[in-house]
Design an enzyme around this catalytic site. Sequence first.
Site, PDB file in Angstrom:
ATOM      1  N   ILE A   9     -13.461   3.364  -0.740  1.00 13.78           N
ATOM      2  CA  ILE A   9     -13.752   3.826   0.508  1.00 13.78           C
ATOM      3  C   ILE A   9     -13.508   2.796   1.884  1.00 13.78           C
ATOM      4  O   ILE A   9     -13.403   2.763   2.883  1.00 13.78           O
ATOM      5  CB  ILE A   9     -15.207   4.517   0.784  1.00 13.78           C
ATOM      6  N   GLY A  11     -11.320   0.344   1.499  1.00 13.63           N
ATOM      7  CA  GLY A  11     -10.025  -0.255   1.668  1.00 13.63           C
ATOM      8  C   GLY A  11      -9.219   0.457   3.005  1.00 13.63           C
ATOM      9  O   GLY A  11      -9.888   1.259   3.660  1.00 13.63           O
ATOM     10  N   GLN A  12      -7.786   0.024   3.144  1.00 16.13           N
ATOM     11  CA  GLN A  12      -7.005   0.534   4.133  1.00 16.13           C
ATOM     12  C   GLN A  12      -7.247   2.237   4.261  1.00 16.13           C
ATOM     13  O   GLN A  12      -7.592   2.615   5.149  1.00 16.13           O
ATOM     14  CB  GLN A  12      -5.686  -0.056   4.012  1.00 16.13           C
ATOM     15  N   ASP A  55     -19.361  -0.564  -9.510  1.00 16.39           N
ATOM     16  CA  ASP A  55     -18.286  -1.370  -9.760  1.00 16.39           C
ATOM     17  C   ASP A  55     -17.520   0.018 -10.444  1.00 16.39           C
ATOM     18  O   ASP A  55     -18.064   0.695 -11.545  1.00 16.39           O
ATOM     19  CB  ASP A  55     -18.508  -2.295 -10.780  1.00 16.39           C
ATOM     20  N   SER A 126       1.076   5.910  -7.103  1.00 16.88           N
ATOM     21  CA  SER A 126       2.018   4.871  -6.313  1.00 16.88           C
ATOM     22  C   SER A 126       3.495   5.057  -6.881  1.00 16.88           C
ATOM     23  O   SER A 126       3.766   5.240  -7.912  1.00 16.88           O
ATOM     24  CB  SER A 126       1.589   3.544  -6.860  1.00 16.88           C
ATOM     25  N   GLU A 128       5.058   2.630  -7.484  1.00 15.18           N
ATOM     26  CA  GLU A 128       5.407   1.959  -8.473  1.00 15.18           C
ATOM     27  C   GLU A 128       5.421   2.431  -9.907  1.00 15.18           C
ATOM     28  O   GLU A 128       5.994   1.773 -10.934  1.00 15.18           O
ATOM     29  CB  GLU A 128       4.197   0.736  -8.483  1.00 15.18           C
ATOM     30  N   TYR A 150       0.622  -3.287 -12.766  1.00 18.88           N
ATOM     31  CA  TYR A 150      -0.204  -2.415 -11.743  1.00 18.88           C
ATOM     32  C   TYR A 150       0.307  -0.894 -11.824  1.00 18.88           C
ATOM     33  O   TYR A 150      -0.190   0.197 -11.800  1.00 18.88           O
ATOM     34  CB  TYR A 150       0.042  -2.907 -10.194  1.00 18.88           C
ATOM     35  N   LYS A 154      -1.071   2.665 -13.071  1.00 15.37           N
ATOM     36  CA  LYS A 154      -0.950   4.002 -12.082  1.00 15.37           C
ATOM     37  C   LYS A 154      -0.179   5.106 -12.708  1.00 15.37           C
ATOM     38  O   LYS A 154      -0.644   6.398 -12.598  1.00 15.37           O
ATOM     39  CB  LYS A 154      -0.313   3.602 -10.936  1.00 15.37           C
ATOM     40  N   HIS A 179       2.069   2.134   2.674  1.00 15.26           N
ATOM     41  CA  HIS A 179       1.871   2.762   3.732  1.00 15.26           C
ATOM     42  C   HIS A 179       0.743   1.572   4.269  1.00 15.26           C
ATOM     43  O   HIS A 179      -0.049   0.997   3.697  1.00 15.26           O
ATOM     44  CB  HIS A 179       1.013   3.861   3.511  1.00 15.26           C
TER      45      HIS A 179
HETATM   46  P1  GDP Z   1       4.368  -3.790  -2.886  1.00 18.52           P
HETATM   47  O1  GDP Z   1       5.469  -2.915  -2.626  1.00 18.52           O
HETATM   48  O2  GDP Z   1       3.128  -2.827  -3.145  1.00 18.52           O
HETATM   49  O3  GDP Z   1       4.215  -4.772  -3.901  1.00 18.52           O
HETATM   50  O4  GDP Z   1       3.780  -4.225  -1.579  1.00 18.52           O
HETATM   51  P2  GDP Z   1       4.061  -5.746  -0.752  1.00 18.52           P
HETATM   52  O5  GDP Z   1       4.092  -5.527   0.766  1.00 18.52           O
HETATM   53  O6  GDP Z   1       3.128  -6.865  -1.497  1.00 18.52           O
HETATM   54  O7  GDP Z   1       5.730  -6.114  -1.110  1.00 18.52           O
HETATM   55  C1  GDP Z   1       6.754  -5.338  -0.764  1.00 18.52           C
HETATM   56  C2  GDP Z   1       7.770  -5.990  -0.883  1.00 18.52           C
HETATM   57  O8  GDP Z   1       8.241  -7.242  -0.191  1.00 18.52           O
HETATM   58  C3  GDP Z   1       8.291  -6.421  -2.284  1.00 18.52           C
HETATM   59  O9  GDP Z   1       9.532  -6.159  -2.891  1.00 18.52           O
HETATM   60  C4  GDP Z   1       7.962  -8.201  -2.380  1.00 18.52           C
HETATM   61  O10 GDP Z   1       8.785  -8.703  -3.176  1.00 18.52           O
HETATM   62  C5  GDP Z   1       8.565  -8.408  -0.902  1.00 18.52           C
HETATM   63  N1  GDP Z   1       8.163  -9.655  -0.435  1.00 18.52           N
HETATM   64  C6  GDP Z   1       9.024 -10.461   0.084  1.00 18.52           C
HETATM   65  N2  GDP Z   1       8.280 -11.467   0.652  1.00 18.52           N
HETATM   66  C7  GDP Z   1       7.001 -11.340   0.385  1.00 18.52           C
HETATM   67  C8  GDP Z   1       5.851 -12.202   0.671  1.00 18.52           C
HETATM   68  O11 GDP Z   1       5.932 -13.244   1.198  1.00 18.52           O
HETATM   69  N3  GDP Z   1       4.815 -11.539   0.287  1.00 18.52           N
HETATM   70  C9  GDP Z   1       4.584 -10.249  -0.410  1.00 18.52           C
HETATM   71  N4  GDP Z   1       3.531  -9.738  -0.731  1.00 18.52           N
HETATM   72  N5  GDP Z   1       5.809  -9.636  -0.561  1.00 18.52           N
HETATM   73  C10 GDP Z   1       7.163 -10.043  -0.282  1.00 18.52           C
END
Ligand code: GDP
Length: 324
Positions: A9, A11-12, A55, A126, A128, A150, A154, A179
């Site tokens: 709750i 979290g974003q 937790d 997700s 993912e 992850y 999921k 999102h």
């Molecule tokens: P995710 O899709 O849930 O893993 O959300 P993220 O926002 O962490 O990553 C989205 C995409 O952005 C992934 O494909 C990352 O490899 C890419 N990415 C590129 N540069 C960065 C960085 O500096 N930080 C993060 N977190 N992701 C990055």
Amino acid sequence: MRTALITGISGQTGSYLAEQLLADGWAVHGLVRKADARRDALEGTAPEAVLHEGDLADAARLAELVDDVAPDAIFNLGGLTSVAASWGQPIETEAVTARPVAVLLDACRRLRDRTGHPVAFVQASSAEIFGHSDEVPQRESTPVRPVNPYGAAKAYGHHLVGAYRAVGLNASSCILFNHESPRRPETFVTRKITAGVARIHLGLETKLRLGNLDAVRDWGWAPDYARALALAAARPDDYVIATGVAHSVADFVAMSFAAVGITDWRSLVEQDPAFIRPTDAAIQLGDASRAHDALGWSPTIDLESVVGAMVAHDVERLGGEAHA
Ligand code: GDP
């Protein structure tokens, strides 16, 4: 009055969901960790929510909470949310992102069997779970083939929801594509970009260091995804929740710089191998037709507006700090 129990709750998306359910007249209960840094913010945005300390990894406490609250709906948004961090914490990822789904579904079934009280269960799954999918766009029928801890956690939750639904539980799995919002932490690329662009705009920093600029994501507006979860409680099924529009990380960077009037941004961005992942789902793009047809759900704003809201928020927040 209907009662909801939300894990995650603070979290974003959990915080937006709490606000929306309260506005719709629900009583809202949520699980928070003892040392939860985002609890204060939640007390500001959803002050009527009843917070319970505990937790997710504590199965006995979680099952007891379901019995005590006896909710009409459980929304499971808790767990580790970072793909990158899940490689460093695979065991914790299983304990808080996978196992609690079993604990909660079992608690729902027992509560229903004991009291006759039906409980809806909504899992925040997700994109993912699809890993490196050959199918573009991805839909509910796309094979589940995760490529990181992850995604694997999921995927387990997603399959378990299907199994409990098959034996009569009112259980939904919402396969959420990325999102975003001003409540997204900077561990995610979108917020890292909007905060970095704001710092460059304000003269606080000179460069933005990123990983894979070619990664493609289907980025939506987090409050829209919270609304999808609430709608799914009434119609048990699997739902892809996505905008259906794909953009690269480079596109997101360009939109963010454009929001502060910078068009020539290439020299301001450096690629840093530290942010490149061992495996990276290449193209994530979702088809939310089922959610549209069955739930009447569709996104309310486009990515440019999401970026605009995030950059404006960061410029204001960091501008205050810069002048303090
Ligand atoms: P995710 O899709 O849930 O893993 O959300 P993220 O926002 O962490 O990553 C989205 C995409 O952005 C992934 O494909 C990352 O490899 C890419 N990415 C590129 N540069 C960065 C960085 O500096 N930080 C993060 N977190 N992701 C990055």
